[in-house]
Motif scaffolding. Structure first.
Motif, PDB file in Angstrom:
ATOM      1  N   ILE A 237       0.829  -1.210   0.000  1.00 24.04           N
ATOM      2  CA  ILE A 237       0.000   0.000   0.000  1.00 24.04           C
ATOM      3  C   ILE A 237       0.862   1.259   0.000  1.00 24.04           C
ATOM      4  O   ILE A 237       0.561   2.230  -0.707  1.00 24.04           O
ATOM      5  CB  ILE A 237      -0.957  -0.021   1.206  1.00 24.04           C
ATOM      6  N   PHE A 238       1.944   1.263   0.758  1.00 31.61           N
ATOM      7  CA  PHE A 238       2.842   2.422   0.775  1.00 31.61           C
ATOM      8  C   PHE A 238       3.427   2.693  -0.615  1.00 31.61           C
ATOM      9  O   PHE A 238       3.656   3.844  -0.984  1.00 31.61           O
ATOM     10  CB  PHE A 238       3.980   2.186   1.771  1.00 31.61           C
ATOM     11  N   SER A 239       3.693   1.627  -1.373  1.00 32.55           N
ATOM     12  CA  SER A 239       4.252   1.815  -2.713  1.00 32.55           C
ATOM     13  C   SER A 239       3.278   2.582  -3.606  1.00 32.55           C
ATOM     14  O   SER A 239       3.683   3.427  -4.411  1.00 32.55           O
ATOM     15  CB  SER A 239       4.602   0.467  -3.352  1.00 32.55           C
ATOM     16  N   LYS A 240       1.985   2.316  -3.435  1.00 31.76           N
ATOM     17  CA  LYS A 240       0.973   3.021  -4.227  1.00 31.76           C
ATOM     18  C   LYS A 240       0.870   4.480  -3.786  1.00 31.76           C
ATOM     19  O   LYS A 240       0.764   5.388  -4.613  1.00 31.76           O
ATOM     20  CB  LYS A 240      -0.375   2.306  -4.098  1.00 31.76           C
ATOM     21  N   TRP A 241       0.884   4.711  -2.475  1.00 36.18           N
ATOM     22  CA  TRP A 241       0.813   6.078  -1.976  1.00 36.18           C
ATOM     23  C   TRP A 241       2.045   6.886  -2.390  1.00 36.18           C
ATOM     24  O   TRP A 241       1.929   8.046  -2.802  1.00 36.18           O
ATOM     25  CB  TRP A 241       0.693   6.063  -0.450  1.00 36.18           C
ATOM     26  N   ALA A 242       3.217   6.295  -2.263  1.00 41.28           N
ATOM     27  CA  ALA A 242       4.452   7.014  -2.616  1.00 41.28           C
ATOM     28  C   ALA A 242       4.459   7.377  -4.099  1.00 41.28           C
ATOM     29  O   ALA A 242       4.843   8.494  -4.480  1.00 41.28           O
ATOM     30  CB  ALA A 242       5.665   6.164  -2.265  1.00 41.28           C
ATOM     31  N   ALA A 243       4.018   6.442  -4.949  1.00 40.74           N
ATOM     32  CA  ALA A 243       3.958   6.711  -6.385  1.00 40.74           C
ATOM     33  C   ALA A 243       2.949   7.813  -6.691  1.00 40.74           C
ATOM     34  O   ALA A 243       3.208   8.708  -7.517  1.00 40.74           O
ATOM     35  CB  ALA A 243       3.606   5.436  -7.146  1.00 40.74           C
ATOM     36  N   LEU A 244       1.796   7.766  -6.016  1.00 42.30           N
ATOM     37  CA  LEU A 244       0.751   8.762  -6.246  1.00 42.30           C
ATOM     38  C   LEU A 244       1.205  10.155  -5.812  1.00 42.30           C
ATOM     39  O   LEU A 244       1.028  11.144  -6.547  1.00 42.30           O
ATOM     40  CB  LEU A 244      -0.512   8.360  -5.478  1.00 42.30           C
ATOM     41  N   ILE A 245       1.806  10.243  -4.633  1.00 40.25           N
ATOM     42  CA  ILE A 245       2.238  11.545  -4.099  1.00 40.25           C
ATOM     43  C   ILE A 245       3.319  12.171  -4.982  1.00 40.25           C
ATOM     44  O   ILE A 245       3.281  13.370  -5.269  1.00 40.25           O
ATOM     45  CB  ILE A 245       2.728  11.379  -2.646  1.00 40.25           C
ATOM     46  N   THR A 246       4.283  11.363  -5.424  1.00 41.79           N
ATOM     47  CA  THR A 246       5.360  11.912  -6.263  1.00 41.79           C
ATOM     48  C   THR A 246       4.867  12.264  -7.664  1.00 41.79           C
ATOM     49  O   THR A 246       5.400  13.173  -8.302  1.00 41.79           O
ATOM     50  CB  THR A 246       6.530  10.912  -6.379  1.00 41.79           C
ATOM     51  N   LYS A 247       3.823  11.586  -8.122  1.00 39.52           N
ATOM     52  CA  LYS A 247       3.263  11.890  -9.435  1.00 39.52           C
ATOM     53  C   LYS A 247       2.424  13.164  -9.404  1.00 39.52           C
ATOM     54  O   LYS A 247       2.451  13.976 -10.344  1.00 39.52           O
ATOM     55  CB  LYS A 247       2.401  10.714  -9.922  1.00 39.52           C
ATOM     56  N   LYS A 248       1.691  13.364  -8.314  1.00 42.68           N
ATOM     57  CA  LYS A 248       0.730  14.464  -8.228  1.00 42.68           C
ATOM     58  C   LYS A 248       1.322  15.764  -7.672  1.00 42.68           C
ATOM     59  O   LYS A 248       0.659  16.804  -7.726  1.00 42.68           O
ATOM     60  CB  LYS A 248      -0.453  14.054  -7.345  1.00 42.68           C
ATOM     61  N   SER A 249       2.548  15.714  -7.106  1.00 39.48           N
ATOM     62  CA  SER A 249       3.068  16.909  -6.447  1.00 39.48           C
ATOM     63  C   SER A 249       4.589  16.933  -6.455  1.00 39.48           C
ATOM     64  O   SER A 249       5.242  15.923  -6.737  1.00 39.48           O
ATOM     65  CB  SER A 249       2.571  16.969  -5.000  1.00 39.48           C
ATOM     66  N   THR A 250       5.145  18.092  -6.140  1.00 35.47           N
ATOM     67  CA  THR A 250       6.591  18.259  -6.020  1.00 35.47           C
ATOM     68  C   THR A 250       6.934  18.634  -4.577  1.00 35.47           C
ATOM     69  O   THR A 250       6.114  19.221  -3.874  1.00 35.47           O
ATOM     70  CB  THR A 250       7.098  19.360  -6.967  1.00 35.47           C
ATOM     71  N   PRO A 251       8.152  18.305  -4.123  1.00 33.71           N
ATOM     72  CA  PRO A 251       8.529  18.605  -2.739  1.00 33.71           C
ATOM     73  C   PRO A 251       8.369  20.083  -2.390  1.00 33.71           C
ATOM     74  O   PRO A 251       8.777  20.960  -3.161  1.00 33.71           O
ATOM     75  CB  PRO A 251       9.999  18.183  -2.680  1.00 33.71           C
ATOM     76  N   GLY A 252       7.754  20.351  -1.249  1.00 36.56           N
ATOM     77  CA  GLY A 252       7.601  21.721  -0.775  1.00 36.56           C
ATOM     78  C   GLY A 252       6.417  22.483  -1.335  1.00 36.56           C
ATOM     79  O   GLY A 252       6.137  23.600  -0.906  1.00 36.56           O
TER      80      GLY A 252
END
Length: 309
Positions: A237-252
Motif C-alpha cells: 500500500i505504501f508503494s501506491k501512496w508514494a507513487a501517487l504523491i510523487t506523481k501528483k506533487s513536487t517537494p515543498g
C-alpha cells in the motif's frame, strides 16, 4: 590488530546507546574501534514537526538518497575487518541517512568484501526494511554475517501512541504519567552488551559462519509472526501512496502538503482499522498456515536473502 568500523545514524540517541553497549565488550588491546556518524547535509529535526515527519515519507519509502557529509580521508584510508551498521526504520524502509550512505561511493569502498553486522532499533516492524537493506549490501558486495534487532516490547497500538509522543515531544518518559516509556526498554539497551561476546569470538577467529546462530541463542532477534503479513501488506500500500504523491506533487509545494494530509488520514485508518483486521485474519488462519508461519519466522531471524521473483 583487528579494525572495526561502526557506522550509524541515531536521531534520538537510542540506537547509539545500543551500539555502544555492544561494542563495549569488543574493545581490547588488539581491537581498534572507529566510529562514523552519518551526518545529512540538511539535518532532520528532533523532535519532529508533523509536517516535516510526513514530508520524509516518499523519499524514505522509495529509498531516494539525500546529500550526506563524506567520511574523513583518514577513515576511508583504512581497511576494516568488520563493519557494524546501525540503522532505524522510517516508513517500513531503512532511514534516509542510512540509505543515502549505502548508495554512496564511500560505502562502496568501505563495505566491499567486508563482513557486516547490522543493528536495528525499531518500534516493531523491521522485517521488510531489513530485506531492502540486505539487497543494498548485496549490491555493495558486502557480507552480511549477523543481525541484532531490538524493538519496543509494548503491544502494537500502545507503542503507536507512545512513539508518536516521543517523536513529536522529544520526551522518552511516561506519557501523562500512565503510559509505558516508548522505544527499546532500558533493560534491553543495557543488556545489549551480551551480543559483543559472540561478535568478538568471530572477529578474533575471522570465522563468521555461526555468528547469527550464536546471536539468536542470546535472543538478538525477536519475531512477532502477526506483524509479518502487516509489514508486507503495508509495503504494498505504501508503494501506491508514494507513487501517487510523487506523481501528483513536487517537494515543498502546496499540493505535496495536501497529498501528505490525505496520506496521514489513510495511515491513521490503516493503524487503527486495517491492522486489527489483518491480525484477526492471522489468528483465524494460524493453524492451516502454521508451517508457513514457522518458515517465515526462521527466515526473518536469519541473514539469508530470498531471490526476487
Amino acid at each position: 590488530m583487528k579494525e572495526v568500523l561502526v557506522v550509524y545514524y541515531s536521531q534520538t540517541g537510542q540506537l547509539f546507546r545500543i551500539i555502544e553497549n555492544i561494542v563495549s565488550t569488543l574493545k581490547g588491546e588488539h581491537v581498534a574501534i572507529t566510529y562514523h556518524e552519518i551526518v545529512p547535509e540538511t539535518p532532520f529535526p528532533f523532535p519532529w514537526k508533523e509536517e516535516d515527519f510526513l514530508s520524509t515519507f516518499p523519499d524514505s519509502f522509495l529509498q531516494i538518497p539525500r546529500k550526506i557529509k563524506d567520511p574523513s580521508p583518514e577513515l576511508l584510508a583504512k581497511t576494516y575487518d568488520l563493519v557494524i551498521l546501525g540503522h532505524q526504520v522510517w516508513y517500513l524502509s531503512p532511514s534516509i541517512p542510512v540509505n543515502s550512505f549505502l548508495r554512496s561511493d564511500a560505502a562502496k569502498k568501505l563495505l566491499k568484501n567486508t563482513p557486516v553486522v547490522t543493528v536495528i532499533g525499531a518500534r516493531n516492524m523491521w522485517y521488510q526494511a531489513q530485506e531492502k537493506l540486505k539487497r543494498l549490501l548485496v549490491e555493495l558486495d558486502a557480507k552480511l554475517v549477523g543481525n541484532i534487532a531490538l524493538t519496543d516490547r509494548n503491544i502494537n497500538h500502545i507503542s503507536v501512541i507512545t512513539i508518536e509522543y516521543w517523536m513529536m515531544k522529544g520526551n522518552k518518559d511516561h506519557m501523562w504519567g500512565i503510559f509505558p516509556k516508548p522505544g527499546v526498554s532500558e533493560k534491553d539497551i543495557s543488556d545489549a552488551s551480551k551480543f559483543g561476546s559472540p561478535i568478538k569470538k568471530a572477529l578474533d577467529s575471522g570465522n563468521y559462519a555461526g555468528l547469527q546462530s550464536d546471536l539468536l541463542k542470546l535472543k538478538a532477534v525477536s519475531i512477532r509472526p502477526a506483524l509479518i503479513p502487516t509489514d508486507k501488506r503495508g509495503n504494498i500500500i505504501f508503494s501506491k501512496w508514494a507513487a501517487l504523491i510523487t506523481k501528483k506533487s513536487t517537494p515543498g509545494s502546496p499540493e505535496r502538503s495536501r497529498w501528505l494530509r490525505y496520506f496521514k488520514r489513510y495511515l491513521q485508518f490503516a493503524i487503527w482499522i486495517i491492522a486489527p483486521i489483518v491480525f484477526v485474519v492471522f489468528l483465524l488462519t494460524y493453524i492451516p498456515f502454521y508451517f508457513k508461519i514457522k518458515r517465515d519466522v526462521q527466515y526473518y531471524s536469519s541473514i539469508n536473502l530470498k531471490k526476487e521473483r
